[in-house]
Scaffold this motif. Structure first.
Motif, mmCIF file in Angstrom:
data_model
loop_
_atom_site.group_PDB
_atom_site.id
_atom_site.type_symbol
_atom_site.label_atom_id
_atom_site.label_comp_id
_atom_site.label_asym_id
_atom_site.label_seq_id
_atom_site.Cartn_x
_atom_site.Cartn_y
_atom_site.Cartn_z
ATOM 1 N N GLY A 136 2.315 6.110 -5.935
ATOM 2 C CA GLY A 136 1.254 6.604 -4.760
ATOM 3 C C GLY A 136 0.372 7.529 -4.938
ATOM 4 N N PRO A 137 -1.259 7.728 -4.008
ATOM 5 C CA PRO A 137 -1.471 6.859 -2.999
ATOM 6 C C PRO A 137 -2.482 5.774 -4.335
ATOM 7 C CG PRO A 137 -2.870 8.525 -3.974
ATOM 8 C CD PRO A 137 -1.975 8.357 -4.634
ATOM 9 N N GLY A 138 -2.395 4.516 -2.836
ATOM 10 C CA GLY A 138 -3.030 2.964 -3.427
ATOM 11 C C GLY A 138 -2.477 2.233 -3.486
ATOM 12 N N ASP A 139 -3.230 0.995 -4.185
ATOM 13 C CA ASP A 139 -2.505 -0.938 -3.412
ATOM 14 C C ASP A 139 -1.968 -0.856 -5.006
ATOM 15 O OD1 ASP A 139 -3.079 -0.754 -0.720
ATOM 16 O OD2 ASP A 139 -5.578 -1.558 -1.499
ATOM 17 N N SER A 157 1.034 -0.956 0.075
ATOM 18 C CA SER A 157 0.239 0.266 -0.162
ATOM 19 C C SER A 157 1.058 0.979 0.463
ATOM 20 C CB SER A 157 -0.968 0.410 1.581
ATOM 21 O OG SER A 157 -1.385 -1.416 0.966
ATOM 22 N N LEU A 158 0.981 2.374 -1.070
ATOM 23 C CA LEU A 158 1.871 3.078 -0.658
ATOM 24 C C LEU A 158 0.671 4.664 -1.231
ATOM 25 C CD1 LEU A 158 2.647 2.538 -5.034
ATOM 26 C CD2 LEU A 158 4.046 2.342 -2.585
ATOM 27 N N ALA A 159 1.457 5.575 -0.302
ATOM 28 C CA ALA A 159 1.455 6.828 0.560
ATOM 29 C C ALA A 159 0.982 7.331 -0.571
ATOM 30 C CB ALA A 159 1.641 7.096 1.782
#
Ligand SMILES: [Zn+2]
Lengths: 227, 380
Positions: free
Chosen positions: A201-204, A153-155
């Motif tokens: 990111g953001p997101g998976d 998971s990326l910020a």
């Protein structure tokens, strides 16, 4: 409608429990077993043009199977063609996902799967092809991988580097650039081209523990040459 | 949902990377965010930054700090948000909203344009490949060594005749061999093959050329011809297909690009696999009109050299065609050798140029042979 992963791991399978009237779509040929209350129909999802586009552009099969609980409640077991894990994603109407070709396993019938262009150079360089699949709508989506599947998971603004042949799926908010791997980072033997994806990111982001292309060449060495 | 409310995916609450869906209400002084899980947050507009983002570059990204301190990243896909902000939004965001609208339009135009260009290139490449495919096949055929061609031919013969009786004696075999032996000495030297005739006991009205010098003749055809000279013409024609490598070309054309490229790069294995799989279908392989004309022209030359009357050859096709419709088995040789009318005309033109001469008859009582063959069949 309830999606459960049965036997997570290399030979994972999913069980979808449907109430009367509910339906899911699945990759054609993925149905393993089902309750007699369910009916299977071949369905050209998104119309003939949409299906053709998906088949021609992403190499997916022309038809999805639709499994419908027509006569009452029931459950169905679904498994991917290759050894590998399965993961369940939720579409809430505000998010969407991009899937690498062949990652789609099954989804709520209300989820729409379409082929979209990811741009000429990105397609050429990423090895994913010019076209990828986009899953939108509201409902559950099951994706399959080759080998096991792992999520990071990326910020917002956070970056990560993934070998392009290991990418399985990513959230619509994630962007990526294709880059040449710096020497020594990723062996060009596994990636083939020595190219990697830098995801932002953001997101998976979901990636798989095995590379189908590398596995193919590994197998090939044991097959005697013909004639 | 009140006017000026837009659905979005909200990051920056709790776990990084985790998002929560919610609704954004864009009022003049502040943006109010209602998350689906019930939480409510307020973002003062003076701390808001607008941009484009997302995988397709078409998401609208609203970033800002909530009054309660969270740094929020909201991804929205409703273009109406920009429309709303450019007219009714806070003064500081109106111009940015307008720029992002413009940017979205050009991103979309560019995406459509590049897709169109890509599809056009794809179509062009396909067309080029189609044009160049015949040329590639010619090259690939030249790369197959005669030994490989011969073993391919054997595979085909076995596939076609596997469940049928291959004759090695009897009147049909002897008649066919008598004609074959008249033709062989007239075949010009310099070809790499051992020419072989296989006579198969089968009602099919056909004769086939297989790769590597093999010709297959079905007894059904022998019962349809009216004279030894007609059959000599057909065999001479099939011999030319063999010598000109037409069966190999036909198989390559059917097998497709992968096999052709494989052969060009020195992998005859791919071709072997295809022939094993489709060898039996060789009976359905049809040649091009050009190949037919070439085989006809050279067949007449061969017949003349063998001192066999070439003018009897077209009689067979003429007769067969006149009753072709009600003779399904006969359709085989007609459909695999297309363009009889043109061929007949070309042959007649060629005959007119031949010097007037008398040819040496092959000397088989064909009516007698047919009676014997039919009699033998009924005797079984
Ligand atoms: Zn012919």
């Amino acid at each position: 409608m309830k999606f459960e992963i049965i036997q997570p791991g290399s030979y994972a399978m999913i069980k979808v429990t449907l109430a009367r009237g509910e339906a899911i779509k699945a990759e054609s040929g993925a149905m393993v077993a089902m309750h007699p209350n369910l009916d299977v129909e071949g369905k050209v999802d998104g119309g003939m043009f949409g299906a053709l586009k998906r088949a021609v552009l992403t190499g997916e099969s022309l038809f999805f199977q639709t499994l419908k609980a027509s006569r009452g409640d029931g459950e169905v077991y679904i498994a991917p063609a290759v050894p590998g894990d399965v993961t369940i994603l939720e579409l809430n109407g505000a998010n969407h996902f991009f899937l690498q070709k062949q990652s789609f396993l099954a989804s709520d019938d209300a989820v729409s799967i379409e082929a979209v262009s990811q741009g000429f150079f990105k397609g050429l360089l990423s090895g994913e092809g010019m076209f990828i699949q986009k899953a939108t709508g509201k409902g559950t989506l099951a994706i399959s991988s080759f080998g096991s599947i792992y999520k990071i998971s990326l910020a917002p603004g956070q970056q990560y580097i993934v070998d392009n042949s290991h990418l399985v799926a990513w959230a619509g908010t994630v962007t990526y650039d294709v880059q040449k791997a710096s020497s020594g980072w990723f062996s060009s033997v596994t990636s083939g081209e020595g190219l990697v994806c830098k995801v932002n990111g953001p997101g998976d982001v979901w990636f798989q523990s095995r590379n189908p292309g590398a596995f193919g060449s590994w197998i090939r060495q044991f097959i005697p040459a013909k004639g | 949902m009140p006017a000026g409310t837009f659905r979005g995916d909200v990051f920056g609450l709790g776990d990084p990377g985790q998002s929560c869906p919610g609704s954004l209400e864009a009022a003049y002084e502040e943006f109010r965010l209602r998350l689906d899980d019930g939480r409510q947050l307020v973002l003062p507009t003076d701390r808001i930054k607008l941009s484009r983002g997302g995988f397709d570059g078409l998401h609208i990204i609203v970033e800002g700090q909530a009054e309660t301190g969270e740094n929020l990243y909201i991804s929205l896909q409703d273009e109406l948000l920009l429309d709303h902000l450019s007219h009714l939004g806070p003064a500081g965001l109106r111009e940015t909203a307008r720029q992002l609208q413009q940017q979205g339009r050009s991103t979309r135009t560019w995406a459509t344009l590049s897709l169109t260009v890509f599809l056009a290139l794809l179509a062009l490449a396909g067309f080029g490949l189609w044009l160049g495919f015949g040329w590639l096949v010619e090259r690939a055929v030249g790369m197959v060594p005669p030994s490989v061609e011969k073993s391919l031919g054997q595979i085909v013969v076995e596939a076609v005749a596997s469940d049928k009786k291959k004759l090695t004696q009897g009147p049909a075999f002897e008649a066919a061999m008598k004609i074959w032996n008249r033709l062989l000495p007239a075949v010009p030297a310099g070809h790499p093959y051992t020419l072989q005739l296989h006579v198969i006991d089968d009602p099919m009205v056909n004769a086939l050329a297989a790769p590597g010098g093999q010709i297959i003749l079905f007894t059904g055809l022998m019962k349809e011809v009216a004279s030894a000279e007609e059959l000599a013409g057909i065999l001479a024609h099939e011999l030319q297909h063999v010598l000109k490598k037409h069966p190999l070309k036909g198989i390559m054309q059917k097998a497709g690009l992968a096999v052709v490229l494989g052969t060009l790069f020195g992998d005859a294995g791919a071709l072997t696999v295809v022939i094993r799989e489709y060898g039996g279908k060789l009976a359905e392989l049809s040649y091009s009109r050009d190949q037919e004309r070439e085989a006809d022209r050279l067949a007449v030359e061969l017949l003349v050299r063998a001192n066999i009357d070439p003018t009897r050859f077209p009689e067979f096709f003429r007769r067969l065609q006149s009753k072709g419709g009600n003779l399904p088995a006969a359709l085989a040789i007609l459909s695999t050798h297309p363009g009889h009318e043109e061929r007949e005309q070309a042959l007649q033109a060629q005959f007119r140029l031949l010097p007037a001469t008398t040819y040496e008859p092959i000397g088989i009582d064909w009516a007698g042979l047919k009676a014997a063959l039919t009699g033998a069949e009924q005797g079984r």
